[in-house]
Design a protein around this motif. Structure first.
Motif, PDB file in Angstrom:
ATOM      1  N   MET A   1       0.825  -1.209   0.000  1.00 53.86           N
ATOM      2  CA  MET A   1       0.000   0.000   0.000  1.00 53.86           C
ATOM      3  C   MET A   1       0.860   1.260   0.000  1.00 53.86           C
ATOM      4  O   MET A   1       0.542   2.248  -0.663  1.00 53.86           O
ATOM      5  CB  MET A   1      -0.940  -0.002   1.206  1.00 53.86           C
ATOM      6  CG  MET A   1      -2.070  -1.010   1.106  1.00 53.86           C
ATOM      7  SD  MET A   1      -3.077  -0.751  -0.387  1.00 53.86           S
ATOM      8  CE  MET A   1      -3.710   0.895  -0.098  1.00 53.86           C
ATOM      9  N   LEU A   2       1.972   1.231   0.745  1.00 51.89           N
ATOM     10  CA  LEU A   2       2.895   2.358   0.716  1.00 51.89           C
ATOM     11  C   LEU A   2       3.459   2.557  -0.688  1.00 51.89           C
ATOM     12  O   LEU A   2       3.623   3.680  -1.160  1.00 51.89           O
ATOM     13  CB  LEU A   2       4.034   2.124   1.714  1.00 51.89           C
ATOM     14  CG  LEU A   2       3.669   2.230   3.190  1.00 51.89           C
ATOM     15  CD1 LEU A   2       4.799   1.672   4.055  1.00 51.89           C
ATOM     16  CD2 LEU A   2       3.384   3.680   3.583  1.00 51.89           C
ATOM     17  N   ASN A   3       3.754   1.455  -1.345  1.00 51.20           N
ATOM     18  CA  ASN A   3       4.288   1.504  -2.697  1.00 51.20           C
ATOM     19  C   ASN A   3       3.236   1.979  -3.703  1.00 51.20           C
ATOM     20  O   ASN A   3       3.578   2.461  -4.791  1.00 51.20           O
ATOM     21  CB  ASN A   3       4.803   0.118  -3.093  1.00 51.20           C
ATOM     22  CG  ASN A   3       5.736   0.155  -4.278  1.00 51.20           C
ATOM     23  OD1 ASN A   3       6.690   0.929  -4.297  1.00 51.20           O
ATOM     24  ND2 ASN A   3       5.473  -0.675  -5.266  1.00 51.20           N
ATOM     25  N   ALA A   4       1.952   1.841  -3.341  1.00 54.81           N
ATOM     26  CA  ALA A   4       0.860   2.214  -4.246  1.00 54.81           C
ATOM     27  C   ALA A   4       0.468   3.680  -4.136  1.00 54.81           C
ATOM     28  O   ALA A   4      -0.409   4.142  -4.869  1.00 54.81           O
ATOM     29  CB  ALA A   4      -0.369   1.342  -3.969  1.00 54.81           C
ATOM     30  N   VAL A   5       1.127   4.430  -3.231  1.00 52.03           N
ATOM     31  CA  VAL A   5       0.751   5.835  -3.050  1.00 52.03           C
ATOM     32  C   VAL A   5       0.978   6.627  -4.329  1.00 52.03           C
ATOM     33  O   VAL A   5       0.212   7.551  -4.650  1.00 52.03           O
ATOM     34  CB  VAL A   5       1.544   6.456  -1.877  1.00 52.03           C
ATOM     35  CG1 VAL A   5       3.030   6.580  -2.200  1.00 52.03           C
ATOM     36  CG2 VAL A   5       0.988   7.837  -1.527  1.00 52.03           C
TER      37      VAL A   5
ATOM     38  N   ALA B   1       8.861   8.482   0.741  1.00 49.85           N
ATOM     39  CA  ALA B   1       9.304   7.682   1.889  1.00 49.85           C
ATOM     40  C   ALA B   1       8.708   6.281   1.831  1.00 49.85           C
ATOM     41  O   ALA B   1       9.407   5.278   2.044  1.00 49.85           O
ATOM     42  CB  ALA B   1       8.903   8.370   3.196  1.00 49.85           C
ATOM     43  N   GLY B   2       7.417   6.191   1.549  1.00 50.55           N
ATOM     44  CA  GLY B   2       6.782   4.876   1.497  1.00 50.55           C
ATOM     45  C   GLY B   2       7.308   4.022   0.371  1.00 50.55           C
ATOM     46  O   GLY B   2       7.527   2.820   0.532  1.00 50.55           O
ATOM     47  N   VAL B   3       7.556   4.635  -0.790  1.00 48.96           N
ATOM     48  CA  VAL B   3       8.019   3.887  -1.958  1.00 48.96           C
ATOM     49  C   VAL B   3       9.420   3.356  -1.746  1.00 48.96           C
ATOM     50  O   VAL B   3       9.701   2.168  -1.956  1.00 48.96           O
ATOM     51  CB  VAL B   3       7.957   4.786  -3.220  1.00 48.96           C
ATOM     52  CG1 VAL B   3       8.489   4.031  -4.424  1.00 48.96           C
ATOM     53  CG2 VAL B   3       6.527   5.247  -3.470  1.00 48.96           C
TER      54      VAL B   3
END
Length: 422
Positions: free
Chosen positions: A22-26, A119-121
């Motif tokens: 989900m972080l990567n999907a931002v 940051a999430g990616v």
């Protein structure tokens, strides 16, 4: 001897993989959700279409540059703290985007949103690199991509519903709510994966040394450029496909959405097959097959748009084959690249992400050079990028035999910090 931290770390849980995905999907959510609102935004701000499009460009620039900075910081301070700060900041900026009183401020805020969202990616990839390597990493990256591929399918539909019912500002309110959920997921599921003895010193000098050590790794550069040029081909397709399918082939917007969604599912199918194949075949061999298929499909696409006269069924079939081959490339190229520089996984992930989205920002203008009624630039750019991806892989990683074992540590380098067991 070198301590094998990847082997010692517990395997990522299913819940952790979902949060990281989900972080990567931002990024796809932040890109695709508001595209249908461009005309309404232009009317609301009383500005031109190019000014509205700048909000997308600045987001991509922020996303690319943010990964360089935050990835390096995560090598110094660990993964969890920068991830919490970045996700919290992205939440705050998303709220400010919804309240932006002018297009100029929104352009600036979109850069900040991309920078913080990086940051999430970047850290999601680094966490996987901290915990696994080889085939194990390739499987997890494939599963992450399978989950993340739902974003470009659902984002345009969700965005259309929100824009139609509540207006464009509500899109950023929805993005803020998603960031809130991601922050809760980070707090509950993402523990620290980089122990203190593996962290690298801070400061500009140390950052430069870390970056130089990563860029000096020829195999890492080969896998990273393979990933980046593949991303360039994908963004060329994303930017050109609405005009090719609607203006040239005459499909309705609804039919285009269905075709686009089906092709996005092909990425997921490719990722799922790849995750199964790497259980018995090395990630490098699966990657080589995926890149070869990518080059072949884009060559046929170029023939279709130049010699074939853009045949509808061939265009759709080749689009699905193109997206499916990406499922074999992304996960394995990412796993092999980050495993090569596990001693600086944050920096390695940052450079990879910077090149991926940097290339993505370059190709969309190229596919429109001949106007909205020609598919030749799309086919040319897709094939050119795929050919460069294959060249980078086969030339720069020639003779490389990476370990397929999760339990085998990455090769020790002269500039790699070594922990001596006592």
């Amino acid at each position: 001897m070198a301590r094998n931290d990847a082997a010692a770390s517990p395997a990522p849980s299913a819940w952790l993989i979902v949060v990281l995905a989900m972080l990567n999907a931002v990024a796809p959510f932040s890109i695709d959700m508001y595209l249908s609102a461009f005309p309404e935004m232009a009317a609301d701000f009383g500005t031109s279409a190019p000014m509205i499009q700048l909000t997308l460009t600045t987001f991509l620039i922020g996303l690319a540059s943010g990964q360089l900075v935050i990835g390096s910081l995560s090598d110094r301070y660990g993964r969890r703290r920068p991830l919490i700060i970045g996700t919290s900041a992205c939440l705050a900026v998303s709220v400010l985007c919804a309240l932006a009183p002018s297009i100029e401020l929104l352009i600036v805020l979109r850069f900040a949103q991309g920078f913080c969202g990086a940051a999430g990616v970047v850290i999601a990839r680094a966490v996987i690199a901290d915990r696994t390597s080889g085939s194990g990493a390739a499987r997890l990256f494939a599963v992450m991509m399978l989950i993340s591929v739902l974003a470009p399918i659902t984002a345009p539909v969700l965005g259309g519903v929100v824009v139609t019912g509540l207006g464009w500002r509500a899109v950023f309110a929805v993005l803020a709510a998603m960031n809130m959920l991601m922050l809760l997921g980070v707090l509950l599921a993402v523990g620290e994966s980089l122990p203190e003895h593996r962290r690298r010193p801070g400061g500009l000098k140390a950052l430069g040394a870390s970056t130089r050590s990563v860029l000096a790794n020829r195999h890492y550069i080969g896998y990273t450029l393979c990933m980046a040029f593949t991303a360039a081909a994908m963004f060329a397709y994303i930017a050109a496909s609405p005009f090719v399918l609607q203006n040239i082939l005459g499909f309705s917007p609804t039919m285009y959405s269905l075709i686009y969604g089906a092709c996005a599912l092909a990425v997921g199918a490719g990722s799922l097959v790849s995750a199964r194949l790497v259980r018995s075949i090395s990630p490098r061999r699966v990657l080589m097959g995926g890149v070869t298929a990518l080059a072949a499909v884009t060559a046929l696409t170029l023939l279709n748009v130049t010699v074939g006269g853009v045949i509808p069924w061939a265009t759709i079939a080749l689009s699905a084959g193109f997206m499916a081959s990406i499922g074999f490339v992304y996960a394995n190229a990412t796993a092999l690249a980050t495993t090569e520089v596990r001693y600086a996984a944050g920096t390695g992930s940052a450079v990879l992400g910077f090149l991926q989205y940097g290339m993505g920002a370059v190709t969309p203008p190229l596919v429109g050079l001949a106007g909205e009624n020609s598919a030749v630039p799309m086919g040319s750019v897709m094939f050119g990028a795929a050919a460069l991806a294959a060249t980078a892989l086969f030339a720069l990683t020639r003779g490389h035999v990476p370990s397929d074992s999760e339990d085998e540590p990455a090769p020790t380098r002269l500039d790699q910090p070594v922990t001596v067991s006592r």
